[in-house]
Scaffold this active site. Structure first.
Site, short mmCIF file in Angstrom:
data_model
loop_
_atom_site.label_atom_id
_atom_site.label_comp_id
_atom_site.label_asym_id
_atom_site.label_seq_id
_atom_site.Cartn_x
_atom_site.Cartn_y
_atom_site.Cartn_z
N SER A 1 3.00 -5.18 -1.06
CA SER A 1 1.75 -4.26 -1.61
C SER A 1 1.98 -5.22 -2.26
O SER A 1 1.84 -3.73 -3.96
CB SER A 1 1.94 -3.28 -1.16
OG SER A 1 0.72 -2.49 -1.46
N HIS B 1 1.73 -7.96 2.11
CA HIS B 1 0.30 -6.73 2.41
C HIS B 1 -0.78 -6.72 1.54
O HIS B 1 -0.61 -6.47 0.53
CB HIS B 1 1.52 -5.92 2.71
CG HIS B 1 0.02 -3.99 2.52
ND1 HIS B 1 0.25 -4.76 4.86
CD2 HIS B 1 0.16 -3.58 2.63
CE1 HIS B 1 0.01 -3.03 4.39
NE2 HIS B 1 -0.53 -2.61 3.45
N ASP C 1 -4.12 -4.71 0.36
CA ASP C 1 -4.56 -2.87 0.46
C ASP C 1 -6.51 -3.39 0.27
O ASP C 1 -6.00 -2.78 -0.63
CB ASP C 1 -4.49 -2.00 -0.59
CG ASP C 1 -2.87 -2.12 0.56
OD1 ASP C 1 -2.34 -1.61 1.70
OD2 ASP C 1 -1.72 -1.58 -0.04
N MET D 1 -9.50 -1.49 -0.28
CA MET D 1 -10.35 -0.32 0.04
C MET D 1 -11.15 -0.42 -0.78
O MET D 1 -12.23 -0.82 -2.07
CB MET D 1 -9.62 0.85 -1.36
CG MET D 1 -8.08 0.97 -0.35
SD MET D 1 -7.28 2.01 -2.17
CE MET D 1 -5.29 2.06 -1.72
N HIS E 1 -5.08 -5.22 5.46
CA HIS E 1 -4.69 -3.62 6.11
C HIS E 1 -6.18 -3.24 5.08
O HIS E 1 -6.16 -3.17 3.99
CB HIS E 1 -3.15 -2.29 5.01
CG HIS E 1 -3.74 -1.74 5.11
ND1 HIS E 1 -3.26 -0.09 4.19
CD2 HIS E 1 -4.50 -0.42 5.67
CE1 HIS E 1 -2.66 0.35 4.86
NE2 HIS E 1 -4.08 0.54 5.50
N MET F 1 -9.37 -0.60 4.83
CA MET F 1 -8.75 1.19 4.45
C MET F 1 -10.30 0.99 4.11
O MET F 1 -10.74 1.01 3.07
CB MET F 1 -8.30 1.32 3.34
CG MET F 1 -7.27 2.09 3.89
SD MET F 1 -5.77 2.41 1.88
CE MET F 1 -4.59 0.72 1.63
N MET G 1 0.72 5.21 8.58
CA MET G 1 0.44 5.12 7.37
C MET G 1 1.93 6.74 7.22
O MET G 1 1.43 7.41 7.89
CB MET G 1 -0.70 5.67 7.02
CG MET G 1 -1.65 4.93 6.59
SD MET G 1 -1.17 3.65 5.90
CE MET G 1 -0.68 4.08 4.10
N GLY H 1 -4.93 5.30 0.21
CA GLY H 1 -6.12 5.26 -1.26
C GLY H 1 -5.16 5.35 -2.09
O GLY H 1 -6.09 4.56 -3.17
N PHE H 2 -3.92 6.01 -2.51
CA PHE H 2 -3.29 5.06 -3.77
C PHE H 2 -1.26 4.89 -3.19
O PHE H 2 -1.24 5.20 -3.16
CB PHE H 2 -3.36 6.60 -4.83
CG PHE H 2 -4.48 7.20 -5.12
CD1 PHE H 2 -4.91 6.71 -5.80
CD2 PHE H 2 -5.11 7.99 -3.88
CE1 PHE H 2 -6.40 6.63 -6.28
CE2 PHE H 2 -6.17 8.22 -4.39
CZ PHE H 2 -6.96 8.08 -5.23
N GLY H 3 -1.21 4.12 -4.56
CA GLY H 3 0.18 3.35 -4.54
C GLY H 3 1.01 4.99 -5.08
O GLY H 3 0.43 5.56 -5.95
N GLY H 4 2.15 4.80 -4.82
CA GLY H 4 3.17 5.43 -5.92
C GLY H 4 3.17 7.75 -5.23
O GLY H 4 4.01 8.05 -5.98
N ASP I 1 4.08 2.71 6.41
CA ASP I 1 3.42 1.76 4.79
C ASP I 1 2.92 3.44 4.32
O ASP I 1 2.08 4.38 3.93
CB ASP I 1 1.72 1.70 5.05
CG ASP I 1 0.96 1.24 3.82
OD1 ASP I 1 2.14 0.78 2.66
OD2 ASP I 1 0.21 0.10 3.89
N GLY I 2 3.71 3.57 2.82
CA GLY I 2 3.77 4.30 2.11
C GLY I 2 4.48 5.39 1.92
O GLY I 2 5.10 5.61 2.51
N GLY I 3 5.02 5.39 0.01
CA GLY I 3 6.67 5.70 -0.22
C GLY I 3 7.48 5.25 0.76
O GLY I 3 8.74 5.67 -0.18
N GLY J 1 5.14 -0.85 -2.40
CA GLY J 1 4.36 -1.79 -3.17
C GLY J 1 4.81 -1.17 -4.25
O GLY J 1 5.37 -1.79 -5.25
N SER J 2 5.75 0.42 -5.21
CA SER J 2 5.48 0.59 -6.16
C SER J 2 7.22 0.84 -6.08
O SER J 2 7.65 0.05 -7.76
CB SER J 2 4.93 2.03 -7.13
OG SER J 2 5.35 3.24 -5.63
C1 DX5 Z 1 -1.39 2.85 0.86
C2 DX5 Z 1 -1.49 1.68 0.83
C3 DX5 Z 1 0.05 1.21 0.57
C4 DX5 Z 1 0.12 1.25 -1.23
C5 DX5 Z 1 1.54 1.75 -0.27
O1 DX5 Z 1 -2.92 3.78 0.46
O2 DX5 Z 1 -1.99 1.06 2.25
O3 DX5 Z 1 0.21 -0.39 1.16
O4 DX5 Z 1 -0.15 0.32 -2.06
O5 DX5 Z 1 2.61 1.89 -1.91
P1 DX5 Z 1 3.33 2.80 -2.34
O6 DX5 Z 1 4.47 1.48 -1.88
O7 DX5 Z 1 3.52 2.45 -3.94
O8 DX5 Z 1 3.19 3.97 -1.55
ZN ZN Z 2 -1.48 -0.47 3.07
#
Ligand code: DX5
Ligand code: ZN
Length: 214
Positions: free
Chosen positions: A6, A31, A33, A35, A64, A66, A135, A140-143, A173-175, A195-196
């Site tokens: 991502s 990917h 994102d 928003m 993706h 959102m 999800m 809404g947020f990475g990390g 997707d996420g964490g 992502g992170s």
């Molecule tokens: C969150 C996004 C994810 C995000 C994942 O709303 O849809 O794609 O980038 O980030 P990590 O991998 O850091 O959780």
């Molecule tokens: Zn995503």
């Protein structure tokens, strides 16, 4: 495992270099994102960034959305070069119509579920889908940290897809990191977004390969 880094966690000062690096390391998809600050409490980026990614690599773009009212942007997403358009179940009043419109535009269609949305709600649309995105954090947020109940949702979704004869892929997707990714792989996931874990790593290529090997 299909990997989809991502770019939300990439360094936008050198987005092209970051994308090229994960592409060279063997990423399967990119990917993206999007928003809108309405469906989720954050604003990320829009079409110019996706078009820029398109110009630096030829990997399939997994977009993706959102956002509310994703139907309005189906043509625009296609014109950016997306191969997969992900819309949120929670944002689509007429989901079957939306999925048909995505296919008519020439893209693959994915439906995304928030952590609190049960997979069983997809029973009457599963056979029409190319992918389901679960999800594993609130969007809404990475990390953020992986929500453990996702593993149970993957198992239930895998059973639902088998029961309905759906060929849809399961994307998470996420964490996601090597540990949570392994849990998802064991439960039946086909695609991991990260992502992170990738772009925040001192060695993004090694992080990517640790997921691809699952
Ligand atoms: C969150 C996004 C994810 C995000 C994942 O709303 O849809 O794609 O980038 O980030 P990590 O991998 O850091 O959780
Ligand atoms: Zn995503």
């Amino acid at each position: 495992m299909i990997t989809a880094p991502s770019i939300l966690s990439a360094d936008f000062r050198h987005l092209g270099a970051d994308v090229s690096a994960v592409a060279a390391a063997g990423a399967d998809w990119i990917h993206c994102d999007v928003m809108d600050g309405v469906f989720v409490p954050n604003i990320s980026f829009g079409f110019p960034i996706i078009e820029a990614v398109r110009r630096v690599c030829d990997l399939p773009l997994d977009v993706h959305l959102m956002i509310v009212e994703p139907d309005k942007y189906i043509g625009r997403v296609r014109d950016c070069g997306a191969f997969m358009m992900n819309v949120h179940y929670e944002a689509c009043t007429h989901l079957h119509r939306t999925v048909q419109a995505i296919h008519a535009a020439g893209m693959k269609a994915a439906v995304t579920l928030n952590p609190a949305t049960p997979v069983e709600l997809l029973v009457d649309i599963a056979a029409d889908l190319d992918m389901v995105l679960l999800m594993s954090v609130n969007p809404g947020f990475g990390g953020q940290s992986f929500i453990a109940n996702t593993v149970n949702k993957i198992q239930r979704l895998r059973a639902l897809l088998d029961r309905t004869g759906s060929k849809a892929l399961i994307e998470i997707d996420g964490g996601i990191n090597a540990e949570t990714g392994a849990l998802c792989a064991a439960a039946g996931a086909d695609v991991l977004v990260a992502g992170s874990y990738i772009f925040g790593s001192p060695d993004p290529s090694a992080a990517l390969r640790s997921l691809a090997a699952l």
